[in-house]
Structures are given as structure tokens and as C-alpha cells.
Write an enzyme that holds these catalytic residues in place. Structure first.
Site, PDB file in Angstrom:
ATOM      1  N   ASP A  72       0.911  -1.138   0.000  1.00 42.13           N
ATOM      2  CA  ASP A  72       0.000   0.000   0.000  1.00 42.13           C
ATOM      3  C   ASP A  72       0.946   1.182   0.000  1.00 42.13           C
ATOM      4  O   ASP A  72       1.597   1.440   1.018  1.00 42.13           O
ATOM      5  CB  ASP A  72      -0.885   0.002   1.250  1.00 42.13           C
ATOM      6  CG  ASP A  72      -1.898   1.121   1.191  1.00 42.13           C
ATOM      7  OD1 ASP A  72      -1.494   2.275   0.953  1.00 42.13           O
ATOM      8  OD2 ASP A  72      -3.100   0.852   1.343  1.00 42.13           O
ATOM      9  N   HIS A  73       1.072   1.854  -1.138  1.00 53.41           N
ATOM     10  CA  HIS A  73       2.178   2.815  -1.217  1.00 53.41           C
ATOM     11  C   HIS A  73       2.020   3.972  -0.215  1.00 53.41           C
ATOM     12  O   HIS A  73       2.973   4.659   0.082  1.00 53.41           O
ATOM     13  CB  HIS A  73       2.403   3.298  -2.660  1.00 53.41           C
ATOM     14  CG  HIS A  73       1.458   4.356  -3.113  1.00 53.41           C
ATOM     15  ND1 HIS A  73       0.208   4.073  -3.593  1.00 53.41           N
ATOM     16  CD2 HIS A  73       1.580   5.706  -3.178  1.00 53.41           C
ATOM     17  CE1 HIS A  73      -0.395   5.205  -3.918  1.00 53.41           C
ATOM     18  NE2 HIS A  73       0.411   6.210  -3.679  1.00 53.41           N
ATOM     19  N   HIS A 129      -5.809   2.834   1.081  1.00 52.17           N
ATOM     20  CA  HIS A 129      -4.998   3.937   1.589  1.00 52.17           C
ATOM     21  C   HIS A 129      -5.624   4.665   2.784  1.00 52.17           C
ATOM     22  O   HIS A 129      -4.965   4.924   3.786  1.00 52.17           O
ATOM     23  CB  HIS A 129      -4.749   4.979   0.492  1.00 52.17           C
ATOM     24  CG  HIS A 129      -4.189   4.397  -0.776  1.00 52.17           C
ATOM     25  ND1 HIS A 129      -3.246   3.392  -0.788  1.00 52.17           N
ATOM     26  CD2 HIS A 129      -4.425   4.693  -2.077  1.00 52.17           C
ATOM     27  CE1 HIS A 129      -2.926   3.104  -2.044  1.00 52.17           C
ATOM     28  NE2 HIS A 129      -3.636   3.865  -2.844  1.00 52.17           N
TER      29      HIS A 129
END
Ligand code: BG6
Length: 484
Positions: free
Chosen positions: A179-180, A242
Site C-alpha cells: 500500500d504505497h 490507503h
């Protein structure tokens, strides 16, 4: 760090070009790659090693964070990259890949440590994982790891199904779900902020905090991704992953020591305490919106339903705001508000903690109220923390809010992908999503998906360039708050 082969599926794709090669290159420049390291790019098309290396060079010259004065660093780096054609549906191709890897392991004295990074369309995740197993690619004497991009499923059921498939080939602690947002330096800093600052730690609860607001606003529209986005919407694209990760990182309470297990288990506890929404209740706690035409930074833009690839009748959500309750001892009674949208008036991600304001009525001076104290955590584009306090203006004696700002210079901060790939190479999974977090997130989001599908709440149009539809303001207003 132990030697390793990094196998990148989707090696000619957009993400590889924009993010993965630049991240690997910057790790290389910072001496953060193992001494013996080989990147094997895997893709559908025929490509010679030379052509592959030229592509990587172009990607680095365009997207790398470091300005490289001496081109020879790039030349050295691309020598670490090889290309291998592979049809993901063909079992034989995986066996050939295994031969190539084994030969290189021998020639370059690389131990049998293998990282498989899937930067491919999600429908191929389970097929690739099972072929990796069947072909023997994952039968190593060293470690094997799987890095995987989102989306992890389309709803609760499909994510469970996918996880089952993946866990036939890899153990949970070998799966690194990216999950950047968890790779953003300020998000990684959240844990330190609360931990290393007794002042904040003491205040991090419902006695002192009135509400928490998490916003990720974007100015871009759907871009060329209508095929994916029109089925996903903001709820799957941003909220399920996110935004809920930001919520977990903000709301978790850490015990006396920080370890991967502690952080993950505290995050899971937050998710377990989220008050579930029933489908019929969604209308009271969730606002969905879709951008109409408008203006972004002085230029006119079209509405979502006029975008190429989007049907005029599309009811897809490009904006979601929601009120979330965490029913545990720390957060009982504190609303968390989440908001995300495309084509809004500014690109930023920030977390605002609004503190309770018992002095509001006590400290009155000519009808001036003390403004609430705010702690603002700026995640992007500028990283920093600021605190809004009240102070008397010596010139007129008025009480005025002042902002104490601790911004990082923003220069030379590693990119999310750099931090995440480095962690995965070291085997540190702290900032990757554990299956339980993913599953609980889908579980919480599921009634919202159903309510959207069944169209049981309104879809509000908002002008591009605004901060979303007005009902998103009402969501806070009824609780006596406003978006900061
Ligand atoms: C991605 C979404 O995961 O995150 C995109 O698929 C979105 O739609 C992007 O634009 C936002 O990321 P960032 O880092 O620019 O805030």
C-alpha cells in the site's frame, strides 16, 4: 544484506518504468542493494537484454529522484538487469525462467533468495503465484517472497478467494502487500510521533481529542484509467486501502516496544473496533460524489461522465466522505472523518487532529473565543507537522491562532517505493498490509459497496476544482465541526 534475485513480472509496464526501476536505482546509489543482486524483468513481448537495459536507462533519466551527474552509475546499474520473455499462462515458460535464474545464481554466486514482484493486472495474481509454485521457482534453499500491488480483490469475497490462492504458494510472512501510502515517510513517521513525544502520547485519546480528519484530495481526474476506475470508484481505489491504512496508523496505540508484530496487531485491533455499518445506515454516514465540469488551476475540465471510456449514465463515485467510529477505550465518542476525491481544488494528503476546547467559553475577550488546538500532519506533497495554538497579538491584544510549523525540507526524501522495496529486501514487513488488515477493511467497506450498487444513497455532483459536494460539510456540521 544477503544476495538475491529480484524477479519483476510486468517489467515493461508503466509502474515499473515510473516507480520500480527508479526506486531500485536510488537504492543502488545509496548502497542499499545486496552486494550480489540481479534483476530479472519478465514480460510478454520479445526483448533483448540490450533493449531492456535501454528502456531502463530512459526510465531512470526521466523519473529518478537523484540527479545523476555521472552517467556511469546508470551504466553500472543496468548491467544488473536481464530480460526474460514469459507467457503467464504457460507452465513451460516458468520452468525456463527457473533455469535462467539457477544459471545466474551459479554464475554470480547469488544464494537461492528470490523475490517475486507482481506488477501486473490483478486477474493474473493467483495464476502467477500457483505457477511459481508448480514450476519449482519457489522451492529454494533460501528465502522466497512475493510482493504484490493493489487491488487485492474487488470485494470481501474475491479478496478472500485471492488470499486462499496465494497462501497455497506463499506463507503470510512471505507476502508483502504494497500500500504505497504506508511507504510515505510521514506515514511511517506517525508511529514515532506518538511514541517519541510524551506530550502527544498523553493526549492521544478521547479525553483530549474532539475529532480526527483524514483527507486525500487530488486534482487529477480519471486519466486514461476508465476501464479500471469506473468499476472501482473512490471507495475501492482509495478508501478500502490507503484511507483505512491512514486511519489505522493514526488511531493505533502502541505498547511499550515497537516491533512489526506489535504495530500490525495494534492496527488490526483498530479495525476490529471499527463500528460496522449496516447497509441501511450508509446514507447517514457516507457521502458519495462524482465530479462534474469545472476549472482546475485556471483550465476548464470536463465532468466525469464525459471522460473517454465512461458511460454518460455512470454512477461511479469519484468522491467519498465518511464518518467512522472506533469503539474502544481510547476513541469511544471521537468521530474520525475520511474524505477523498478526484478533481478537487488541491492535491494534498493530511491528517488533522482537532483537540477538545474546554477554554472556548472561559477565555473570552470581547467575544473572541480561543480557537481549538490543531495538530496537522502533512503527508504530501510537503511533509511536516504543524500545531495551531492561541496567542495574544501584542499589537492589539487580541487572541489569535498561531501556527508552529515543523516542515521537512522536502528535498532528497526517499520515495515510497524506495522505502518499501528496501524493507522487503531486508524482510521487514512492518509497512506492508497484513492479510487481516486487508480482510477487515473489505469487511467494513462491504455494506458501502452494496449500498452504492443498489443506489440507496444519493450521488452528489460537485464542480471540478471544489472540495467536493456540500453534504460532505454537513456530515461534520451536524456534529458541530467543520473540515479544516
Ligand atoms: C493510487 C490510486 O493507489 O493512488 C490512484 O489508484 C491515486 O487513483 C493514487 O491517484 C494517489 O496516490 P498519491 O501517492 O499520488 O497520493
Amino acid at each position: 544484506m544477503d544476495s538475491m534475485t529480484f524477479v519483476l513480472f510486468g517489467a515493461t509496464g508503466d509502474l515499473a518504468k515510473r516507480k520500480i526501476y527508479p526506486a531500485l536505482f536510488n537504492l543502488y546509489l545509496d548502497n542499499k542493494l545486496p552486494d550480489s543482486f540481479l534483476i530479472i524483468g519478465v514480460g510478454r513481448g520479445e526483448l533483448s537484454d540490450d533493449d531492456f537495459q535501454i528502456r531502463i536507462k530512459e526510465s531512470l533519466l526521466t523519473f529518478s529522484r537523484h540527479v545523476v551527474d555521472e552517467k556511469h552509475h546508470i551504466e553500472e546499474f543496468i548491467k544488473l538487469c536481464r530480460y526474460n520473455r514469459l507467457d503467464v499462462t504457460n507452465g513451460e515458460d516458468y520452468k525456463n525462467l527457473l533455469d535462467v535464474i539457477q544459471q545466474n545464481e551459479k554464475d554470480r554466486e547469488i544464494k537461492e533468495n528470490r523475490m517475486f514482484y507482481l506488477s501486473v493486472a490483478p486477474e493474473f495474481f493467483d495464476m502467477i503465484a500457483s505457477n511459481i509454485k508448480e514450476s519449482g521457482l519457489s522451492s529454494t534453499n533460501g528465502c522466497k517472497r512475493l510482493m504484490i500491488e493493489k487491488p487485492f480483490g474487488h470485494d470481501l469475497k474475491s479478496s478472500q478467494h485471492l488470499n486462499e490462492k496465494l497462501s497455497n504458494a506463499f506463507e503470510e510472512d512471505e507476502i508483502y502487500r504494497i500500500d504505497h501510502y504506508l511507504g510515505k515517510p510521514m506515514v511511517q513517521n506517525l508511529e514515532a510521533l506518538g511514541f517519541a513525544n510524551p506530550i502527544l502520547q498523553a493526549l492521544w485519546n478521547n479525553q483530549h481529542i474532539a475529532n480526527v480528519q483524514i483527507t486525500a484530495s487530488e486534482t487529477v481526474g480519471v486519466e486514461a484509467r476508465a476501464g479500471y476506475y469506473d468499476k472501482a470508484g473512490a471507495i475501492r481505489d482509495m478508501v478500502q486501502n490507503h484511507m483505512l491504512q491512514l486511519l489505522m496508523m493514526t488511531a493505533m496505540h502502541l505498547p511499550t516496544q515497537i516491533s512489526t508484530t506489535d504495530i500490525r496487531s495494534e492496527k488490526i485491533k483498530v479495525m476490529e473496533s471499527l463500528r460496522p455499518l449496516k447497509k441501511e445506515e450508509v446514507v447517514d454516514h457516507v457521502v458519495r460524489g462524482q465530479y462534474g465540469p469545472g476549472e482546475i488551476q485556471g483550465s476548464g475540465v470536463i465532468g466525469y461522465n464525459k471522460e473517454p471510456g465512461v458511460a454518460t449514465s455512470s454512477k461511479n463515485d469519484t468522491f467519498v466522505a465518511t464518518r467512522v467510529w472506533i469503539d474502544n477505550d481510547f476513541w469511544q465518542g471521537v468521530p474520525f472523518y475520511i474524505r477523498t476525491g478526484k478533481r478537487m481544488n488541491e492535491k494534498f494528503t493530511k491528517i488533522v487532529i482537532e483537540f477538545k476546547n474546554p477554554l472556548k467559553d472561559l477565555y473570552r475577550n470581547d467575544n473572541q473565543n480561543a480557537a481549538p488546538n490543531l495538530l496537522v500532519i502533512n503527508v504530501s506533497p510537503y511533509e511536516g507537522v504543524s500545531m495551531q495554538l492561541n496567542s495574544k497579538n501584542p499589537q492589539n491584544g487580541n487572541l489569535e491562532p498561531i501556527v508552529v510549523d515543523f516542515s521537512s525540507s522536502g528535498k532528497d526524501v526517499p520515495e515510497a517505493y524506495e522505502l518499501l522495496i528496501f524493507d522487503a529486501l531486508r524482510g521487514d514487513s512492518t509497512f506492508f498490509a497484513h492479510w487481516k488488515e486487508v480482510e477487515l477493511s473489505w469487511q467494513w467497506v462491504q455494506p458501502i459497496l452494496e449500498a452504492f450498487e443498489e443506489d440507496i444513497l444519493p450521488l452528489h455532483l460537485y464542480p471540478s476544482g471544489s472540495m467536493g459536494p456540500d453534504p460532505s460539510n454537513q456530515l461534520l456540521k451536524v456534529d458541530g465541526f467543520k473540515w479544516w
